[in-house]
Design a protein around this motif. Structure first.
Motif, PDB file in Angstrom:
ATOM      1  N   THR A  33      -9.906  -1.702  27.250  1.00  0.00           N
ATOM      2  CA  THR A  33      -9.463  -2.032  25.902  1.00  0.00           C
ATOM      3  C   THR A  33      -9.773  -0.873  24.956  1.00  0.00           C
ATOM      4  O   THR A  33     -10.701  -0.086  25.187  1.00  0.00           O
ATOM      5  CB  THR A  33     -10.150  -3.292  25.330  1.00  0.00           C
ATOM      6  OG1 THR A  33     -11.558  -3.065  25.252  1.00  0.00           O
ATOM      7  CG2 THR A  33      -9.874  -4.517  26.182  1.00  0.00           C
ATOM      8  N   ARG A  50      -7.657  -5.102  18.526  1.00  0.00           N
ATOM      9  CA  ARG A  50      -7.818  -4.393  19.788  1.00  0.00           C
ATOM     10  C   ARG A  50      -6.577  -4.577  20.637  1.00  0.00           C
ATOM     11  O   ARG A  50      -5.787  -5.497  20.433  1.00  0.00           O
ATOM     12  CB  ARG A  50      -9.060  -4.838  20.543  1.00  0.00           C
ATOM     13  CG  ARG A  50      -9.022  -6.267  21.048  1.00  0.00           C
ATOM     14  CD  ARG A  50     -10.329  -6.610  21.741  1.00  0.00           C
ATOM     15  NE  ARG A  50     -10.316  -7.972  22.273  1.00  0.00           N
ATOM     16  CZ  ARG A  50     -11.390  -8.738  22.358  1.00  0.00           C
ATOM     17  NH1 ARG A  50     -12.568  -8.287  21.949  1.00  0.00           N
ATOM     18  NH2 ARG A  50     -11.295  -9.944  22.867  1.00  0.00           N
ATOM     19  N   ILE A  51      -6.424  -3.668  21.586  1.00  0.00           N
ATOM     20  CA  ILE A  51      -5.298  -3.707  22.504  1.00  0.00           C
ATOM     21  C   ILE A  51      -5.832  -3.439  23.904  1.00  0.00           C
ATOM     22  O   ILE A  51      -6.685  -2.565  24.087  1.00  0.00           O
ATOM     23  CB  ILE A  51      -4.221  -2.670  22.080  1.00  0.00           C
ATOM     24  CG1 ILE A  51      -2.982  -2.774  22.974  1.00  0.00           C
ATOM     25  CG2 ILE A  51      -4.770  -1.253  22.062  1.00  0.00           C
ATOM     26  CD1 ILE A  51      -1.787  -2.004  22.410  1.00  0.00           C
ATOM     27  N   ASN A  52      -5.361  -4.187  24.885  1.00  0.00           N
ATOM     28  CA  ASN A  52      -5.865  -3.963  26.231  1.00  0.00           C
ATOM     29  C   ASN A  52      -4.888  -3.112  27.037  1.00  0.00           C
ATOM     30  O   ASN A  52      -3.793  -2.767  26.561  1.00  0.00           O
ATOM     31  CB  ASN A  52      -6.219  -5.274  26.917  1.00  0.00           C
ATOM     32  CG  ASN A  52      -5.006  -6.123  27.264  1.00  0.00           C
ATOM     33  OD1 ASN A  52      -3.866  -5.658  27.191  1.00  0.00           O
ATOM     34  ND2 ASN A  52      -5.244  -7.353  27.656  1.00  0.00           N
ATOM     35  N   GLY A  55      -1.357  -4.021  27.134  1.00  0.00           N
ATOM     36  CA  GLY A  55      -0.595  -4.016  25.893  1.00  0.00           C
ATOM     37  C   GLY A  55      -0.778  -5.266  25.047  1.00  0.00           C
ATOM     38  O   GLY A  55      -0.161  -5.396  23.982  1.00  0.00           O
ATOM     39  N   ASN A  56      -1.630  -6.178  25.484  1.00  0.00           N
ATOM     40  CA  ASN A  56      -1.881  -7.384  24.696  1.00  0.00           C
ATOM     41  C   ASN A  56      -2.791  -7.041  23.524  1.00  0.00           C
ATOM     42  O   ASN A  56      -3.747  -6.287  23.665  1.00  0.00           O
ATOM     43  CB  ASN A  56      -2.536  -8.453  25.566  1.00  0.00           C
ATOM     44  CG  ASN A  56      -1.655  -8.853  26.716  1.00  0.00           C
ATOM     45  OD1 ASN A  56      -0.505  -9.223  26.537  1.00  0.00           O
ATOM     46  ND2 ASN A  56      -2.174  -8.745  27.938  1.00  0.00           N
ATOM     47  N   THR A  57      -2.485  -7.631  22.392  1.00  0.00           N
ATOM     48  CA  THR A  57      -3.232  -7.323  21.171  1.00  0.00           C
ATOM     49  C   THR A  57      -3.969  -8.558  20.666  1.00  0.00           C
ATOM     50  O   THR A  57      -3.603  -9.699  20.952  1.00  0.00           O
ATOM     51  CB  THR A  57      -2.298  -6.817  20.067  1.00  0.00           C
ATOM     52  OG1 THR A  57      -1.288  -7.797  19.814  1.00  0.00           O
ATOM     53  CG2 THR A  57      -1.634  -5.511  20.477  1.00  0.00           C
ATOM     54  N   THR A  68      -1.457  -3.630  12.071  1.00  0.00           N
ATOM     55  CA  THR A  68      -0.816  -3.554  13.375  1.00  0.00           C
ATOM     56  C   THR A  68      -1.488  -2.472  14.209  1.00  0.00           C
ATOM     57  O   THR A  68      -1.581  -1.320  13.767  1.00  0.00           O
ATOM     58  CB  THR A  68       0.684  -3.237  13.247  1.00  0.00           C
ATOM     59  OG1 THR A  68       1.308  -4.229  12.421  1.00  0.00           O
ATOM     60  CG2 THR A  68       1.348  -3.232  14.617  1.00  0.00           C
ATOM     61  N   SER A  70      -1.331  -0.184  17.615  1.00  0.00           N
ATOM     62  CA  SER A  70      -0.329   0.300  18.561  1.00  0.00           C
ATOM     63  C   SER A  70      -0.895   1.505  19.289  1.00  0.00           C
ATOM     64  O   SER A  70      -1.959   2.022  18.926  1.00  0.00           O
ATOM     65  CB  SER A  70       0.967   0.677  17.833  1.00  0.00           C
ATOM     66  OG  SER A  70       0.729   1.749  16.926  1.00  0.00           O
ATOM     67  N   ARG A  71      -0.181   1.947  20.302  1.00  0.00           N
ATOM     68  CA  ARG A  71      -0.669   3.100  21.053  1.00  0.00           C
ATOM     69  C   ARG A  71       0.485   4.044  21.366  1.00  0.00           C
ATOM     70  O   ARG A  71       1.638   3.637  21.489  1.00  0.00           O
ATOM     71  CB  ARG A  71      -1.353   2.664  22.352  1.00  0.00           C
ATOM     72  CG  ARG A  71      -0.453   1.912  23.312  1.00  0.00           C
ATOM     73  CD  ARG A  71      -1.244   1.301  24.453  1.00  0.00           C
ATOM     74  NE  ARG A  71      -0.371   0.551  25.354  1.00  0.00           N
ATOM     75  CZ  ARG A  71      -0.790  -0.228  26.330  1.00  0.00           C
ATOM     76  NH1 ARG A  71      -2.102  -0.364  26.545  1.00  0.00           N
ATOM     77  NH2 ARG A  71       0.054  -0.868  27.095  1.00  0.00           N
ATOM     78  N   VAL A  78      -4.461   5.748  19.796  1.00  0.00           N
ATOM     79  CA  VAL A  78      -4.258   4.386  19.311  1.00  0.00           C
ATOM     80  C   VAL A  78      -4.251   4.436  17.786  1.00  0.00           C
ATOM     81  O   VAL A  78      -5.077   5.121  17.182  1.00  0.00           O
ATOM     82  CB  VAL A  78      -5.369   3.450  19.827  1.00  0.00           C
ATOM     83  CG1 VAL A  78      -5.293   2.095  19.143  1.00  0.00           C
ATOM     84  CG2 VAL A  78      -5.255   3.287  21.336  1.00  0.00           C
TER      85      VAL A  78
END
Length: 115
Positions: A33, A50-52, A55-57, A68, A70-71, A78
């Motif tokens: 993450t 956070r984003i894993n 791609g789940n946020t 928002t 994003s990466r 990120v």
């Protein structure tokens, strides 16, 4: 050693926007993450978003609808796009990257929102 270099903090008026960026020294898909945390004076550090790796946020309630995450894998970065900033968003914002139980932190740019 993993390095996280943050940018994009600063002073903004209430209602304004900032984009925070966190550039990692290695492929961001190596991390389980990545996320943004913040710490206001006299308060505990708290999760913002956070984003894993899939791609789940996930967002704190205070960030939902305004921020928002994003990466950009091409540059191992990120981002945290913030909008509708409020004075209570004033804090040092830290980027965090995790590989299993190991956490890496950035230096923490200051975000100050003036009312």
């Amino acid at each position: 050693q993993v390095q996280l270099v943050e940018s994009g903090g600063g002073l903004v008026q209430a209602g304004g926007s900032l984009r925070l960026s966190c550039a990692a020294s290695e492929n961001i898909f190596n991390f389980n993450t990545m996320g943004w945390y913040r710490q206001a004076p006299g308060k505990q550090r708290e999760l913002v978003a956070r984003i894993n790796v899939g791609g789940n946020t996930m967002y704190a309630d205070s960030a939902k609808g305004r921020f928002t995450i994003s990466r950009d894998a091409g540059i191992n970065t990120v981002h945290l796009q913030t909008t509708g900033l409020k004075s209570e968003d004033t804090a040092v914002h830290y980027c965090k990257a995790s590989i299993l139980s190991t956490n890496y932190w950035g230096q923490g740019p200051q975000v100050t929102v003036s009312s």
